[in-house]
Write an enzyme that holds these catalytic residues in place. Structure first.
Site: not given
Ligand code: PMP
Length: 410
Positions: A124, A227, A365
């Site tokens: 990422h 998350k 990303c």
């Protein structure tokens, strides 16, 4: 574990009862952020109603009470990832801040020109850009271990890139774009044998499987509360105590000092040294509530449920004519990336939305990974513990509808 019954927990999450575009919501964008159970929403609200005060500085009862709740939250996180000591848990804003903390504190103190940082091609942006900045600041060199066409790390190439100059290895536990699971315990062992410090980006892992930082034997493990069914603006940096203790402060301010004078200040021990200023107290308490919620269900049950659902989704979406699955690693968690012939992922996402199906479209990303795979982006469905086969069936029906609209149904 395959014997365990499927979970049915949507009723714990109030937002999932809200229709979107007149449809039942099939929320499949959990890789971006997860929804919050009542247990988390109530814990945060209860803190502000009953316990709010600043921590670590009050002589009064409420401040001491809030401090206890915050310290208890740290212990809850410690136990969740099986860290050896509570002071190995630093509260941050999230994965991104955790990685930047390591880069700017550990990295600036330890790295010299010519030292190497080894990452992978599936990272990422938040596990790439902080290292690029650090390389610009120190003269260190960024090396990238490649991935194969299935989206798996090339382990031989990883080994070949590891050498005496490698000071840091920074790897994701689970790829947010493809769901590939990296063999992090083995990678940590190899990196540590080569004398490197290891950071694991666990942003996409902690919600989907039990994580044991002592078993992984990593030096740092970073993740985000949001998350993990917790609030936004709270995250965790786990750091091996000996490494954390060797690190200079990053941000300066209140709460991270012992004494301050104009000619010299002295710094608090870990973890306070890395928690300058008033932290996200309510966020930490909300995160602890999320962890308690998960622990009650059990991470093994959650993993079994999600793995069975991912298999179901992979078969169902993969069977649609004109669909190409992107990322076919042998070991995967919770993420299904795909392309539909003749429909741009953004158009697909927009049509799915009108059907109440929330996915993400784009590069996730992870632009270098998309470049490696030769695609601009993907459509990504990402699973959570509250998803069921009904959500996958809604996804499949909505893909068919999009194909009809574009006249590309195979
Ligand atoms: N790493 C990975 C693998 C991620 O999926 C994400 C979030 N998409 C991050 C890092 C960054 O997390 P945050 O934006 O919460 O800091």
């Amino acid at each position: 574990d395959a014997e365990l019954p499927a979970l049915d927990l949507a009723s714990d999450f109030p937002i999932l009862a809200r229709p979107v575009n007149g449809r039942r919501l099939a929320y499949l964008d959990n890789g971006a952020t997860t929804q919050k159970p009542d247990a988390v929403i109530d814990a945060e609200s209860r803190f502000y109603r009953e316990s709010n005060a600043n921590i670590h500085r009050g002589v009064h009862w409420l401040s001491q009470h809030a401090t206890e709740l915050y310290d208890d939250a740290r212990v809850t996180v410690q136990q969740f990832i099986n860290a050896a000591h509570a002071e190995e848990i630093v509260f941050t804003r999230g994965t991104t801040e955790s990685i930047n903390l390591v880069a700017q504190s550990w990295g600036r103190a330890e790295l010299r020109a010519g030292d190497e940082i080894l990452i992978t091609a599936m990272e990422h942006h938040s596990n790439i850009v902080p290292w690029q900045l650090l390389c610009q600041q120190t003269g260190a060199i960024l090396k990238v271990a490649p991935v194969n066409d299935a989206g798996e790390l090339d382990l031989e190439a990883f080994d070949a890139l590891l050498n005496d100059n490698t000071q840091l290895v920074a790897i994701s536990h689970v790829s947010n774009a493809l769901g590939s699971i990296n063999p992090v315990a083995a990678l940590c062992a190899r990196a540590r044998a080569a004398g490197a410090v290891v950071l694991v980006d666990g942003a996409q892992a902690v919600a989907h499987q039990a994580v044991d930082v002592q078993a992984l034997d990593c030096d740092f493990y970073a993740f985000s509360g949001h998350k993990l069914y917790g609030p936004t603006g709270i995250g965790v940096l786990y750091g091996r105590r000996s490494v954390l203790k060797s690190m200079p402060p990053w941000q300066g301010g209140g709460d991270m000092i012992v004494t301050v004078a104009f000619d010299r200040s002295t710094y608090a021990d870990v973890p306070q040294r890395f928690e300058a200023g008033t932290p996200n107290i309510a966020g930490a308490i909300g995160l602890a509530a999320a962890i308690d919620y998960l622990s009650e269900i059990g991470m093994a049950r959650i993993a079994a449920h999600e793995n069975a659902l991912l298999d179901y989704a992979t078969a169902a979406v993969g069977a649609i004519g004109g669909v190409k699955l992107i990322g076919t690693a042998q070991h995967k968690a919770s993420i299904l990336s795909f392309l539909v012939d003749g429909i741009h992922p953004h158009d697909l996402g927009t049509i799915l939305d009108t059907e109440g199906v929330a996915i993400r479209a784009g590069h996730h990303c992870a632009m270098p990974l998309m470049t490696r795979l030769g695609i601009p982006g993907t459509a990504r469905a990402s699973l959570a513990l509250y998803n069921t086969r009904a959500d996958i069936d809604a996804l499949v029906a909505a893909i068919h509808k999009a194909q009809d609209i574009f006249g590309v149904r195979a």
